[in-house]
Scaffold this motif. Structure first.
Motif, short mmCIF file in Angstrom:
data_model
loop_
_atom_site.label_atom_id
_atom_site.label_comp_id
_atom_site.label_asym_id
_atom_site.label_seq_id
_atom_site.Cartn_x
_atom_site.Cartn_y
_atom_site.Cartn_z
N ARG A 204 0.82 -1.29 0.10
CA ARG A 204 0.01 -0.04 -0.04
C ARG A 204 0.86 1.28 0.14
O ARG A 204 0.65 2.26 0.71
N GLY A 205 1.79 1.22 -0.83
CA GLY A 205 2.60 2.47 -1.21
C GLY A 205 3.92 2.66 -0.23
O GLY A 205 4.42 3.58 -0.29
N ARG A 206 3.93 1.79 0.96
CA ARG A 206 5.05 1.99 2.07
C ARG A 206 5.79 0.64 1.78
O ARG A 206 5.50 -0.32 1.65
N SER A 207 7.03 0.81 2.01
CA SER A 207 8.21 -0.26 1.96
C SER A 207 8.39 -0.79 3.48
O SER A 207 8.44 -0.26 4.51
N TYR A 208 8.29 -2.04 3.42
CA TYR A 208 8.31 -3.03 4.61
C TYR A 208 9.18 -4.25 4.51
O TYR A 208 9.61 -4.75 3.23
N ALA A 209 10.07 -4.77 5.70
CA ALA A 209 10.78 -5.67 5.58
C ALA A 209 9.91 -7.04 5.70
O ALA A 209 8.73 -7.09 6.34
N ALA A 210 10.09 -8.23 5.22
CA ALA A 210 9.67 -9.29 5.58
C ALA A 210 9.55 -9.65 7.03
O ALA A 210 10.29 -9.41 7.76
N ASP A 211 8.57 -10.32 7.56
CA ASP A 211 8.55 -10.49 8.84
C ASP A 211 9.26 -11.95 9.10
O ASP A 211 9.07 -13.03 8.45
N PRO A 212 10.11 -11.87 9.97
CA PRO A 212 10.90 -13.06 10.14
C PRO A 212 10.22 -14.25 10.44
O PRO A 212 10.56 -15.36 10.01
N TRP A 213 9.18 -14.19 11.03
CA TRP A 213 8.37 -15.30 11.54
C TRP A 213 7.43 -15.82 10.54
O TRP A 213 6.82 -16.76 10.75
N SER A 214 7.29 -15.20 9.37
CA SER A 214 6.59 -15.82 8.08
C SER A 214 7.50 -16.81 7.58
O SER A 214 6.79 -17.71 6.85
N ASP A 215 8.64 -17.24 7.84
CA ASP A 215 9.48 -18.25 7.42
C ASP A 215 10.71 -18.31 8.45
O ASP A 215 11.79 -17.84 7.94
N TRP A 216 10.76 -18.81 9.25
CA TRP A 216 12.13 -19.02 10.31
C TRP A 216 13.14 -19.73 9.58
O TRP A 216 14.41 -19.35 9.85
N SER A 217 13.20 -20.70 8.75
CA SER A 217 14.02 -21.07 7.96
C SER A 217 14.94 -20.11 7.09
O SER A 217 16.01 -20.11 7.19
N SER A 218 14.22 -19.57 6.48
CA SER A 218 14.74 -18.37 5.47
C SER A 218 15.43 -17.32 6.29
O SER A 218 16.41 -17.10 5.84
N TYR A 219 14.83 -16.95 7.31
CA TYR A 219 15.42 -15.98 8.11
C TYR A 219 16.81 -16.58 8.82
O TYR A 219 17.67 -15.79 8.90
#
Length: 706
Positions: A213-228
Motif C-alpha cells: 500500500r505504497g510503503r516499504s516493509y521488511a519481510a516478517d522473520p516469523w513468516s519463514d523461520w528457515s529463510s530468516y
C-alpha cells in the motif's frame, strides 16, 4: 510514620490491606554527594523487589523533576545512591513490589504501598550554599578507576579513511549496517575490527523489503523461520570469509521496526526472532559476540507487542543465550506544554543501568553481559553540546562498557537519510565541516588517565573529570536544561526556545598540598550548529592555590553550552585537602510529636491521589483520577503502627479508628463537609498516636467540591 492511601469508592480496600505493607524504619543519610537509604521489610507479605526513587524539592511535588528510580531485589534493605546534586533537598521513597509482579523492572507495577524519608542535603565544604551560582568540585585524590571513555562510539555516518576529522576523536566503536563491506572497511580503520557493530536488521530490510500500500516493509522473520535463519548464517559466513569478525546486533528497535503488517508483531514472535538469529550466529561462529535487544528503553510493560528489558532478559536466560552485552537506547525526552518546557535527563542512564544489573542478578543463566547504550540522546539533545557532555558524564557514572551517539535528521531538514551520510553521526555539517558537538567529542578524546570524583550543585549541570599521570586534571562540563534555537521545530522542540538564563559557575579543583599555583585553561563550547573548523578558543591563566584548592570562575555558562577546563598544578607532592561534608541525616519529626509529620500519596488502580499536609499548615491536598478530575466518596487507609489509634471526622461524624495487627486502619467513606475557600473539607484525622494518650497530631484531607 503515617501512611495515607486513598481508595476509590472502597473497591480496592482488600488490595490495600493485603501483603505486602509499607516498609518500616525508612531513613536516609548523606555524606558528600552520596546518600545511603535503609529500611526494614514490611511486617507481612512477600516482596519481589523494592523500587527506590529520589525526589528533589519534595516527594509530592510533581513540578519538580525527580532524580531517578532504582530497583533492587527483595532481599536488599539498603541502597547507596551516589552523584546527587549538592545543596538540594532530596527525599527518597521506597515501594515494595509484590511477588508475582515486576514493578519498574518488569511487566506490571505490583505497587502496594510506599514510604518516604525526610530530606537529606548532599553537601561539600568546597561548594557552600553562600556561593553565587552553580558549583563543580573535583577531587583527584578519589580515584574511580581507569578512564575507558565508553561514550566514544558512533552510529552510522561512516566517513572515508582519509577524512581528517576522524582520527582526533579516538573512537572505540562504530555501529553500521550488516553486510556492507565498504562501511566495515572505513569504520574498522577508525575503531579497529573488534569495535565494529553490524546490525542484522538493516541487512534484512535491504534483502527483503517490498511495498505494501505504497510503503516499504521488511519481510516478517516469523513468516519463514528457515529463510530468516539461513539469511543470518550467510551474513556471518560472508563476514568470516572476508576475515571480519564484527559484533552482531540482531535487531534494532523492534518496537518501531517496519515489519510487513501481514503478520502482526507480537512480543512472542520478536523473542523468537532473537533466539533464531542467536542460534544461527553461534552455529557458524561459536565465539561470535552477540548483543541485544537494542530496544528503546522500557524496563517492563504489559504490552502484547512491545518487547521490554525484563521480558527479554528472562527469555534469553531461559534459552541459554549468553550475550556479549545487553543493549538499549536512551533517546527520548519529556515535553510539558504548559508552561512550555523541555526535559531530558542524561542522568537517567545511571538508573536504567542499575535496573539492568538487577535483572542480570535475578537471571544468572544469562551470564555476565556488558552494559551498552548503543544510541543516546534525543533528536534535539544530540545537537546540543551541553547534552552531549551530559550523556558522556552519565555513561561513565553508570559504568557502561560502550555507548554510541544517536542518529537523527539534521535540524531543519527533516531528511531521514541524514543518518546515512558521511557526517560522523551528526558531528559534521552537510558541507563536511565540524560543528560544536564535534569539539565536545574532541575534548572527550583528551580524557586519558584516572577518572576522579566530581560533584555539581545543579541537576542540569554534569561533570566528568580525569587526572593524567603527570597530575593534570581535565574536566568536561555540560549544562543541559532546555531546547535551544538550533533545534526548534517539529520533531525536535515544539514552539520557540525558552532558554534558561546563563548562570555563573565556579569550578574548584583540589590539588596537592605542595602546589602554590596552577595553570588553568578554560574553553567554552557554544550552543550552535554553525561550521567550526577550528576549536573554540581556550583562555589560559595562572590561578593561586589556597588551602589546596584551585578556584576557576566562569562568569556565565549558557544553557546548552559545554565547558572544558584543564588544571595543571605547579607541584604534585602532598595529598589534596579532604573533600565532602559530615554525615547528614534526615530531618527528624518535631519534638513531642506522636508520629513524624510526613504523609504522602499513593496511586491506586484508579490513579487517585491524596496529598496531605499537617494541619493547620497551608492546605494543598487534592484527590483526582488519572485525568485530573476531582474524586468523591473515597476511603482513606492509615498506617498508624501497631496499637495505634485515630479519630477520623467526615461530614460532621467522628469515628474512632483502630488498627489491625499490621497497624492499618481504614476510614469510613469520605463525604463533603466544611467548605474552605474553593475546597471542601472532606475529612480530618483529629489525632493519631501509637497508643491511647499519645500527643495529638492534626491532619486534614480535602477534595474539590463536585
Amino acid at each position: 510514620m503515617l501512611l495515607a492511601v486513598v481508595e476509590h469508592g472502597g473497591a480496592s480496600a482488600a488490595r490495600v490491606a493485603g501483603p505486602p505493607g509499607p516498609v518500616r524504619d525508612l531513613v536516609a543519610t548523606a555524606y558528600g554527594d552520596t546518600a545511603t537509604v535503609s529500611w526494614r521489610p514490611p511486617r507481612h507479605g512477600e516482596v519481589a523487589r523494592y523500587q527506590v526513587e529520589a525526589h528533589l524539592d519534595d516527594y509530592y511535588n510533581e513540578t519538580s523533576p525527580g532524580f531517578g528510580t532504582r530497583v533492587v531485589g527483595g532481599a536488599t534493605h539498603s541502597i547507596v545512591w551516589p552523584d546527587l546534586p549538592l545543596n538540594l533537598r532530596v527525599y527518597f521513597t521506597v515501594t515494595p513490589v509484590a511477588a508475582g509482579a515486576a514493578g519498574a523492572a518488569g511487566a506490571g507495577s505490583g505497587i502496594v504501598a510506599w514510604n518516604a524519608t525526610g530530606p537529606v542535603v548532599p553537601a561539600n565544604s568546597h561548594c557552600p550554599t553562600t556561593l553565587v551560582g552553580d558549583c563543580v568540585v573535583v577531587d583527584p585524590a578519589e580515584s574511580l578507576g581507569v578512564e575507558t571513555r565508553p561514550g566514544a562510539g558512533i552510529l552510522h555516518g561512516v566517513v572515508s579513511t582519509g577524512n581528517r576529522w576522524v582520527r582526533p576523536l579516538n573512537l572505540t566503536h562504530w555501529r553500521i549496517d550488516a553486510g556492507n563491506a565498504a562501511q566495515f572497511h572505513d569504520a574498522s580503520a577508525a575503531v579497529g575490527p573488534s569495535g565494529v557493530i553490524e546490525m542484522l536488521s538493516d541487512a534484512w530490510y535491504a534483502h527483503t523489503h517490498h511495498r505494501v500500500r505504497g510503503r516499504s516493509y521488511a519481510a516478517d522473520p516469523w513468516s519463514d523461520w528457515s529463510s530468516y535463519a539461513g539469511f543470518v548464517a550467510r551474513q556471518v559466513r560472508e563476514a568470516a570469509r572476508r576475515g571480519d569478525h564484527p559484533i552482531w546486533d540482531i535487531q534494532n528497535e523492534p518496537e518501531g521496526y517496519i515489519y510487513d503488517p501481514g503478520l502482526p508483531v507480537t512480543k512472542a514472535r520478536v523473542e523468537k526472532e532473537y533466539l533464531v538469529a542467536y542460534r544461527a550466529i553461534k552455529r557458524v561462529d561459536r565465539d561470535a559476540k552477540v548483543i541485544g535487544p537494542s530496544i528503546g528503553w522500557t524496563a517492563g510493560t504489559t504490552s502484547a507487542t512491545e518487547l521490554d528489558m525484563a521480558t527479554f532478559v528472562s527469555y534469553a536466560a531461559a534459552h541459554h543465550m549468553r550475550l556479549y552485552a545487553l543493549s538499549w537506547h536512551e533517546n527520548s525526552d519529556r515535553r510539558d506544554a504548559s508552561p512550555l518546557t523541555y526535559q531530558e535527563m542524561p542522568q537517567a542512564v545511571r538508573d536504567e543501568a542499575e535496573q539492568v544489573r538487577e535483572l542480570i542478578a535475578e537471571h544468572p543463566a544469562i551470564g555476565d553481559p556488558k552494559l551498552w547504550v548503543d544510541e543516546n540522546s534525543s533528536a534535539a539533545g544530540q545537537y546540543i553540546p551541553g547534552f552531549t557532555a551530559g550523556y558522556l558524564a552519565a555513561e561513565d557514572q553508570a559504568g557502561l562498557a560502550e555507548a554510541n551517539r544517536s542518529c537523527w535528521s539534521y535540524p531543519g531538514t527533516f531528511d531521514g537519510n541524514t543518518c546515512f551520510r558521511a557526517n560522523l553521526g551528526g558531528l559534521l555539517n552537510h558541507d563536511g565541516a565540524p560543528n560544536a558537538n564535534y569539539w565536545v567529542m574532541r575534548d572527550y578524546a583528551e580524557l586519558s588517565g584516572t577518572r576522579v570524583a566530581s560533584a555539581t550543585s545543579a541537576l542540569d549541570v554534569s561533570a566528568l573529570a580525569v587526572t593524567d599521570p603527570r597530575g593534570t586534571t581535565r574536566v568536561l562540563i555540560g549544562r543541559h536544561q532546555t531546547c535551544s534555537q538550533p533545534t526548534t521545530g517539529p520533531g525536535y522542540c515544539a514552539g520557540p526556545p525558552r532558554l534558561a538564563a546563563p548562570a555563573a559557575l565556579t569550578v574548584r579543583v583540589l590539588v596537592p598540598a605542595g602546589a602554590s599555583s596552577a595553570v588553568v585553561g578554560v574553553q567554552v563550547v557554544p550552543d550552535t550548529l554553525r561550521d567550526m573548523t577550528r576549536p573554540p578558543a581556550t583562555a589560559h591563566s595562572v590561578v593561586p592555590v589556597r588551602s589546596g584548592v584551585a578556584t576557576i570562575g566562569v562568569p556565565a555558562l549558557g544553557d546548552g553550552e559545554a565547558l572544558f577546563v584543564t588544571v595543571r598544578p605547579d607541584a604534585t607532592g602532598g595529598r589534596p585537602p579532604r573533600s565532602g561534608d559530615r554525615q547528614r541525616r534526615e530531618v527528624p519529626a518535631p519534638r513531642g510529636a506522636a508520629v513524624p509529620t510526613r504523609l504522602f500519596p499513593l496511586a491506586g488502580a484508579d490513579q487517585s491521589v491524596a496529598a496531605l499536609h499537617p494541619y493547620p499548615q497551608p492546605l494543598t491536598a487534592l484527590l483526582t483520577d488519572q485525568y485530573g478530575n476531582p474524586l468523591a466518596h473515597e476511603k482513606v487507609t492509615f498506617s498508624l503502627g501497631r496499637g495505634g489509634h485515630g479519630h477520623f471526622t467526615t461530614g460532621g461524624t467522628t469515628t474512632t479508628l483502630t488498627t489491625n495487627g499490621d497497624g492499618i486502619a481504614t476510614s469510613p467513606t469520605v463525604v463533603d463537609g466544611l467548605p474552605i475557600g474553593d475546597w471542601n473539607a472532606a475529612a480530618y484525622l483529629a489525632s493519631a498516636g501509637p497508643a491511647p494518650g499519645a500527643p495529638i497530631a492534626y491532619y486534614l484531607l480535602a477534595s474539590r467540591a463536585v
